[in-house]
Design an enzyme around this catalytic site. Sequence first.
Site, mmCIF file in Angstrom:
data_model
loop_
_atom_site.group_PDB
_atom_site.id
_atom_site.type_symbol
_atom_site.label_atom_id
_atom_site.label_comp_id
_atom_site.label_asym_id
_atom_site.label_seq_id
_atom_site.Cartn_x
_atom_site.Cartn_y
_atom_site.Cartn_z
ATOM 1 N N MET A 38 -8.415 8.422 -0.230
ATOM 2 C CA MET A 38 -9.189 8.939 1.014
ATOM 3 C C MET A 38 -9.620 10.602 0.517
ATOM 4 O O MET A 38 -8.827 11.306 0.280
ATOM 5 C CB MET A 38 -8.380 9.123 2.339
ATOM 6 N N SER A 86 0.806 -1.185 -0.058
ATOM 7 C CA SER A 86 -0.066 0.034 -0.137
ATOM 8 C C SER A 86 0.740 1.303 -0.160
ATOM 9 O O SER A 86 1.519 1.407 0.855
ATOM 10 C CB SER A 86 -0.880 0.208 1.432
ATOM 11 N N ASP A 127 -4.503 3.617 -1.663
ATOM 12 C CA ASP A 127 -5.740 4.246 -0.995
ATOM 13 C C ASP A 127 -6.257 5.662 -1.063
ATOM 14 O O ASP A 127 -5.491 6.544 -0.773
ATOM 15 C CB ASP A 127 -5.433 4.056 0.653
ATOM 16 N N HIS A 149 -1.488 -1.620 -4.245
ATOM 17 C CA HIS A 149 -2.829 -0.904 -3.230
ATOM 18 C C HIS A 149 -2.536 0.575 -3.240
ATOM 19 O O HIS A 149 -1.650 1.089 -2.551
ATOM 20 C CB HIS A 149 -3.021 -1.513 -1.859
ATOM 21 N N HIS A 198 -8.512 1.388 -3.738
ATOM 22 C CA HIS A 198 -9.368 1.185 -2.435
ATOM 23 C C HIS A 198 -9.923 2.773 -2.143
ATOM 24 O O HIS A 198 -9.337 3.604 -1.793
ATOM 25 C CB HIS A 198 -8.531 0.759 -1.537
ATOM 26 N N GLY A 248 1.156 -1.989 4.287
ATOM 27 C CA GLY A 248 1.671 -0.604 4.003
ATOM 28 C C GLY A 248 2.996 -0.468 5.093
ATOM 29 O O GLY A 248 4.070 -0.419 4.610
ATOM 30 N N SER A 249 2.582 -0.132 6.255
ATOM 31 C CA SER A 249 3.705 0.050 7.060
ATOM 32 C C SER A 249 4.664 -0.838 7.391
ATOM 33 O O SER A 249 6.007 -0.635 7.111
ATOM 34 C CB SER A 249 3.422 0.676 8.512
ATOM 35 N N GLY A 270 -8.674 4.193 7.277
ATOM 36 C CA GLY A 270 -8.277 5.671 7.286
ATOM 37 C C GLY A 270 -6.785 5.776 7.790
ATOM 38 O O GLY A 270 -6.342 7.147 7.181
ATOM 39 N N PHE A 271 -6.041 4.969 8.245
ATOM 40 C CA PHE A 271 -4.619 5.264 8.592
ATOM 41 C C PHE A 271 -3.608 4.120 8.427
ATOM 42 O O PHE A 271 -4.364 2.784 8.661
ATOM 43 C CB PHE A 271 -4.553 5.786 10.166
ATOM 44 N N MET A 321 -11.234 -5.646 5.595
ATOM 45 C CA MET A 321 -10.419 -4.610 6.470
ATOM 46 C C MET A 321 -10.282 -5.353 7.811
ATOM 47 O O MET A 321 -11.029 -5.559 8.560
ATOM 48 C CB MET A 321 -11.056 -3.270 6.551
ATOM 49 N N MET A 364 -11.839 5.269 -0.472
ATOM 50 C CA MET A 364 -12.481 5.662 0.754
ATOM 51 C C MET A 364 -13.029 6.906 0.665
ATOM 52 O O MET A 364 -12.299 7.934 1.321
ATOM 53 C CB MET A 364 -11.516 5.412 2.215
ATOM 54 N N ASP A 415 -6.712 -6.309 4.382
ATOM 55 C CA ASP A 415 -6.017 -5.036 4.464
ATOM 56 C C ASP A 415 -5.887 -4.447 5.692
ATOM 57 O O ASP A 415 -7.029 -4.022 6.489
ATOM 58 C CB ASP A 415 -6.899 -4.032 3.381
ATOM 59 N N GLY A 416 -4.943 -4.251 6.420
ATOM 60 C CA GLY A 416 -4.579 -3.546 7.666
ATOM 61 C C GLY A 416 -3.744 -4.471 8.678
ATOM 62 O O GLY A 416 -4.420 -5.403 8.975
HETATM 63 C C1 DX5 Z 1 -6.156 1.825 5.723
HETATM 64 C C2 DX5 Z 1 -5.619 1.383 4.310
HETATM 65 C C3 DX5 Z 1 -4.706 0.424 4.192
HETATM 66 C C4 DX5 Z 1 -3.498 0.847 4.865
HETATM 67 C C5 DX5 Z 1 -2.749 -0.419 5.542
HETATM 68 O O1 DX5 Z 1 -7.406 2.680 5.631
HETATM 69 O O2 DX5 Z 1 -6.752 0.960 3.764
HETATM 70 O O3 DX5 Z 1 -4.524 0.029 2.925
HETATM 71 O O4 DX5 Z 1 -2.475 1.255 4.050
HETATM 72 O O5 DX5 Z 1 -1.663 0.021 6.133
HETATM 73 P P1 DX5 Z 1 -0.839 -1.089 7.239
HETATM 74 O O6 DX5 Z 1 -0.597 -2.085 6.295
HETATM 75 O O7 DX5 Z 1 0.121 -0.129 7.730
HETATM 76 O O8 DX5 Z 1 -1.933 -1.412 8.171
HETATM 77 ZN ZN ZN Z 2 -6.499 0.031 1.815
#
Ligand code: DX5
Ligand code: ZN
Length: 208
Positions: free
Chosen positions: A38, A9, A36, A34, A67, A198-199, A143-144, A138, A69, A176-177
């Site tokens: 927002m 992500s 995101d 991916h 994705h 992501g992180s 959101g984060f 999810m 949001m 995801d998440g």
């Molecule tokens: C959150 C996003 C995710 C996010 C996941 O709203 O939909 O795609 O980037 O990040 P990590 O892997 O750090 O939880």
């Molecule tokens: Zn996402």
Amino acid sequence: MKKPILAPSLLSADLSDLKGAFEQIEKNKAGAVHIDVMDGRFVPQITYGQPVIKSIRGLSKLPFDIHLMVEHPEDQIESFAEAGADWITFHYENNVHINRMIQSIRSLGKRAGIAIVPSTPAALLSEILPEIDLVLVMTVNPGFGGQKFIEGCLGKIGQLKRIRQENGYSFDISIDGGVNAKTLPAVIEAGADIIVSGSAFFSGGLKW
Ligand code: DX5
Ligand code: ZN
């Protein structure tokens, strides 16, 4: 068991060096990217939109997994398809005319996905599953990046897989998440087809 696809992500990438981010994505055998989107309304932050996606489209041949949001995703489908989306996923929670959404995404030649937040039961998707290409489960509240994995959501993967098998449906299941080296084994065991990270991915904490 088939090895899932990794979909890093971009939310946790260094946005001042997107070329570098794509090099890392390609080097680590990712199967999709991916992205995101927002809008600061459906979720608190604002990320990036069509112009950014258009400008990074040339950096990779991998499918762009968008994705959404955002509120009123129905107004955005066409422009995201034009910008370079391959898969377009919108949320169950802010949509009434889901069947229409799926038809519009498909009519543009893209794969249609539906996302559910942790508090939405998978059972609510029963009428959608015959039509959809992708279900994004999810495992954090949207959101984060960098939030803690909500383990209770994992059961939805098993439920969806059972329904898929019993009915001969063909949708993919994406998670995801909160996926990191510690939570990954349970996600793989549950049998997700696509794993978003992501992180953990961008901090080098998730090897494929
Ligand atoms: C959150 C996003 C995710 C996010 C996941 O709203 O939909 O795609 O980037 O990040 P990590 O892997 O750090 O939880
Ligand atoms: Zn996402």
